[in-house]
Design a protein around this motif. Sequence first.
Motif, PDB file in Angstrom:
ATOM      1  N   LEU A  28       0.822  -1.209   0.000  1.00 43.89           N
ATOM      2  CA  LEU A  28       0.000   0.000   0.000  1.00 43.89           C
ATOM      3  C   LEU A  28       0.859   1.263   0.000  1.00 43.89           C
ATOM      4  N   LEU A  39      -2.085  -5.433   0.554  1.00 48.84           N
ATOM      5  CA  LEU A  39      -3.347  -6.000   0.079  1.00 48.84           C
ATOM      6  C   LEU A  39      -3.157  -7.449  -0.349  1.00 48.84           C
ATOM      7  N   THR A  86     -11.665  -5.712   7.085  1.00 46.11           N
ATOM      8  CA  THR A  86     -12.755  -5.811   6.118  1.00 46.11           C
ATOM      9  C   THR A  86     -12.196  -5.652   4.710  1.00 46.11           C
ATOM     10  N   PRO A  87     -12.831  -6.288   3.744  1.00 43.43           N
ATOM     11  CA  PRO A  87     -12.320  -6.180   2.377  1.00 43.43           C
ATOM     12  C   PRO A  87     -12.583  -4.801   1.791  1.00 43.43           C
ATOM     13  N   ASP A  88     -11.724  -4.412   0.834  1.00 40.87           N
ATOM     14  CA  ASP A  88     -11.975  -3.182   0.101  1.00 40.87           C
ATOM     15  C   ASP A  88     -13.076  -3.436  -0.932  1.00 40.87           C
ATOM     16  N   ALA A  89     -13.351  -2.482  -1.768  1.00 41.83           N
ATOM     17  CA  ALA A  89     -14.420  -2.604  -2.759  1.00 41.83           C
ATOM     18  C   ALA A  89     -14.170  -3.733  -3.758  1.00 41.83           C
ATOM     19  N   HIS A  90     -12.935  -4.191  -3.843  1.00 41.50           N
ATOM     20  CA  HIS A  90     -12.579  -5.263  -4.778  1.00 41.50           C
ATOM     21  C   HIS A  90     -12.356  -6.601  -4.084  1.00 41.50           C
ATOM     22  N   ARG A  92     -10.272  -7.201  -1.525  1.00 42.68           N
ATOM     23  CA  ARG A  92      -8.894  -7.409  -1.075  1.00 42.68           C
ATOM     24  C   ARG A  92      -8.755  -6.963   0.385  1.00 42.68           C
ATOM     25  N   TYR A  93      -7.882  -7.633   1.117  1.00 41.25           N
ATOM     26  CA  TYR A  93      -7.712  -7.410   2.546  1.00 41.25           C
ATOM     27  C   TYR A  93      -6.363  -6.759   2.832  1.00 41.25           C
ATOM     28  N   ALA A  94      -6.377  -5.660   3.593  1.00 42.71           N
ATOM     29  CA  ALA A  94      -5.157  -4.970   4.010  1.00 42.71           C
ATOM     30  C   ALA A  94      -4.716  -5.591   5.336  1.00 42.71           C
TER      31      ALA A  94
END
Length: 158
Positions: A28, A39, A86-90, A92-94
């Motif tokens: 990131l 991610l 929580t996942p992003d809009a796609h 993917r997990y940070a």
Amino acid sequence: MNAIPAASAVQLFTPDCTSYGPYVGLPLASFWTPGCRHLFTRKTAQQIVDDLHNDECGLTAEWHGDVLRFTWATEYRDDAGTEDVTPDAHGRYAIGGLWPWDEWGDHSFPSAEQCAYGVGAVECWLPAMPESVPVAMSGAYARGRAEALRLMLRPTES
């Protein structure tokens, strides 16, 4: 087949001082430190969870729907606690900040399958598998390639 080519947009990670991974991730930040978040797809996040549970280090994780909850005991950190990712809009997990990340590589004492998977990930932009990858490792190479393409939100071959 131990050498990993120059990194593409994806990088390969492992928790510091382990032989886990390689975890295909997107940093990131252009300059990252061991405590940074990166991610990962849900598939890679699940592999991180599975490997974490093999360690029995006082840190665990479990899924609550799409939310990944990390839980740690006082033997892991000074205070017990939890962190939800929580996942992003796609999707993917940070993930990061709960252990130090390291670049995955030869110092991890990788197996041939781990190497093929990692090479497939960082060479995901190539039109075909290079001849340097043994045919027996073509499945691992293809899985690494597909994981990198999913992470970068690029279409994968069927």
